[in-house]
Scaffold this active site. Structure first.
Site, PDB file in Angstrom:
ATOM      1  N   SER A  81      -8.887  18.060   7.446  1.00 15.43           N
ATOM      2  CA  SER A  81      -8.072  19.237   7.746  1.00 15.43           C
ATOM      3  C   SER A  81      -8.886  20.486   7.511  1.00 15.43           C
ATOM      4  O   SER A  81      -9.599  20.592   6.506  1.00 15.43           O
ATOM      5  CB  SER A  81      -6.823  19.278   6.857  1.00 15.43           C
TER       6      SER A  81
ATOM      7  N   ASP B 233      -2.386  17.693  16.217  1.00 15.26           N
ATOM      8  CA  ASP B 233      -2.266  18.939  16.991  1.00 15.26           C
ATOM      9  C   ASP B 233      -2.364  18.698  18.490  1.00 15.26           C
ATOM     10  O   ASP B 233      -2.268  19.643  19.273  1.00 15.26           O
ATOM     11  CB  ASP B 233      -3.354  19.929  16.556  1.00 15.26           C
TER      12      ASP B 233
END
Ligand SMILES: *[C@@H]1O[C@H](CO)[C@@H](O)[C@H](O)[C@H]1NC(C)=O
Ligand SMILES: *[C@@H]1O[C@H](CO)[C@@H](O)[C@H](O)[C@H]1NC(C)=O
Ligand SMILES: *[C@@H]1O[C@H](CO)[C@@H](O)[C@H](O)[C@H]1NC(C)=O
Ligand SMILES: *[C@@H]1O[C@H](CO)[C@@H](O)[C@H](O)[C@H]1NC(C)=O
Ligand SMILES: *[C@@H]1O[C@H](CO)[C@@H](O)[C@H](O)[C@H]1NC(C)=O
Ligand SMILES: *[C@@H]1O[C@H](CO)[C@@H](O)[C@H](O)[C@H]1NC(C)=O
Length: 337
Positions: free
Chosen positions: A179, A39
């Site tokens: 995650s 990200d």
């Protein structure tokens, strides 16, 4: 990064309490973690993980993409120019800035690279650590926590977070992909001052990362690798804190990658638009168990239960088929060999 007053005090008191010789030994024994994600280096989740792992006493070197690289799998892209051709994620670095660099306050622990998750890890290992950290040995590569879950064999090849993880395992370095279910694409700069908010998902997940990593190190002897060679770990967290106030300290569940609820990408043609739409690929093959403990629940089914549980699945980068499968295929091709 701001140090809160209690942290400064506790560092001072540790320093005062330990004689110089022991302090030297401690420094040598400090474990080194390379931290990356898909990200981007300015994402909230990775900055929270950096802060908490550092506070927990690890030497942490963050080396992550300049831009959002979700879904870039294990692709290995390197910059073809010394400067960025467009702004990085959240415009935290801008078009025209160097294609790689570190935090401007002389913080050489935090780096960006105009590449993919896999190449950002390689940049940390092959450039930053030899040049700035005396080629210190990396004990563990941590990736994430990703913004959004990365579940099942169906997403294993797609996720950039997992791509960075299996690329580390290829190099013989133990690695874990984390995650989170908190999928908002958040800029850490929007959350300055909320480092002690114990309902902010990024903070809760960062503490769970520390708990996990501490456990891994606690059980290892200093001579051997943290994980068996060829293996890595995929961890997924449920919704926590403000996203699910009933879940602030999820339990760990040992799971497997394949099994029920596993899915991957698919598409369908849309007559109205004349274009394709993405769709869920729920395919039977993804549910089959060939390797490992077939009695374990799949990570996708545990997260789907929404029961405040985090999944921990072990993968192997030996992608060969089983001997039985391989010999069946070989006999179908007999005549060629
Ligand atoms: C960063 O390092 C350079 C060179 O060592 C020094 O001149 C400069 O004052 C430092 N800047 C900050 C903000 O510490
Ligand atoms: C760098 O590493 C070498 C070899 O491990 C060691 O001899 C040396 O003292 C280290 N230097 C610093 C500044 O830590
Ligand atoms: C897994 O990660 C990729 C990017 O790394 C993301 O695009 C995708 O939505 C994630 N998968 C799921 C099932 O959330
Ligand atoms: C989502 O991320 C943006 C960008 O950082 C931020 O401004 C916003 O507050 C975030 N929303 C939530 C619900 O966390
Ligand atoms: C790992 O640590 C846990 C908790 O301290 C302990 O119960 C377990 O026996 C350890 N396992 C190994 C292999 O050292
Ligand atoms: C090999 O696969 C066949 C077909 O699936 C199966 O019938 C057989 O039991 C397997 N043999 C072993 C040793 O697993």
């Amino acid at each position: 990064m701001k140090l809160s007053i209690p942290i400064i005090l506790s560092i001072l008191s540790i320093v005062n309490a330990i004689p110089l010789t022991n302090r030297d030994t401690n420094d040598k024994e400090k474990k080194t973690i390379l931290l990356s994600n898909d990200d981007g280096w300015a994402a909230l989740n990775i900055r929270a993980a950096y802060r908490e792992l550092t506070n927990a006493g690890y030497q942490v070197i963050l080396s992550a993409p300049a831009s959002q690289r979700s879904g870039w799998s294990g692709r290995f892209v390197i910059p073809n120019s010394k400067t960025l051709s467009e702004d990085g994620e959240f415009s935290y670095v801008k078009k025209g800035d160097p294609s790689w660099g570190h935090e401007s306050d002389n913080n050489t622990n935090i780096w960006y690279f105009d590449g993919t998750p896999a190449s950002s890890v390689a940049f940390g290992l092959n450039y930053v650590i030899p040049k700035y950290f005396n080629d210190t040995k990396v004990d563990l590569v941590v990736n994430g926590p990703n913004e959004g879950t990365n579940l099942s064999n169906g997403m294993y090849t797609v996720s950039g977070t997992i791509g960075a993880t299996y690329n580390s395992v290829y190099r013989g370095i133990p690695s874990v992909a984390f995650s989170g279910s908190n999928g908002n694409n958040s800029f850490f700069g929007d959350f300055v001052g909320q480092e002690n908010d114990d309902k902010l998902a990024a903070n809760i997940l960062a503490n769970k990362v520390v708990e996990f990593v501490n456990t891994l190190f606690k059980n290892s002897s200093s001579s051997e690798s943290l994980l068996p060679i060829t293996t890595g770990i995929n961890v997924n967290f449920p919704n926590v804190g403000y996203d699910d106030e009933s879940c602030t300290d999820p339990k760990w569940v040992f799971t497997r990658l394949s099994g029920s609820d596993s899915s991957t990408s698919n598409l369908k043609y849309d007559e109205d638009s004349g274009l394709f739409k993405s769709a869920n690929g729920d395919f039977d093959a993804l549910t089959k168990c060939v390797f490992g403990d077939c009695n374990l629940k799949s990570e996708a089914s545990v997260l789907a239960n929404n029961n405040c549980e985090s999944t921990v699945s072990v993968f192997s980068i030996d992608y060969d088929a089983s001997q039985n499968q391989s010999s069946q295929v070989k006999s179908s091709l007999s005549g060629l060999f």
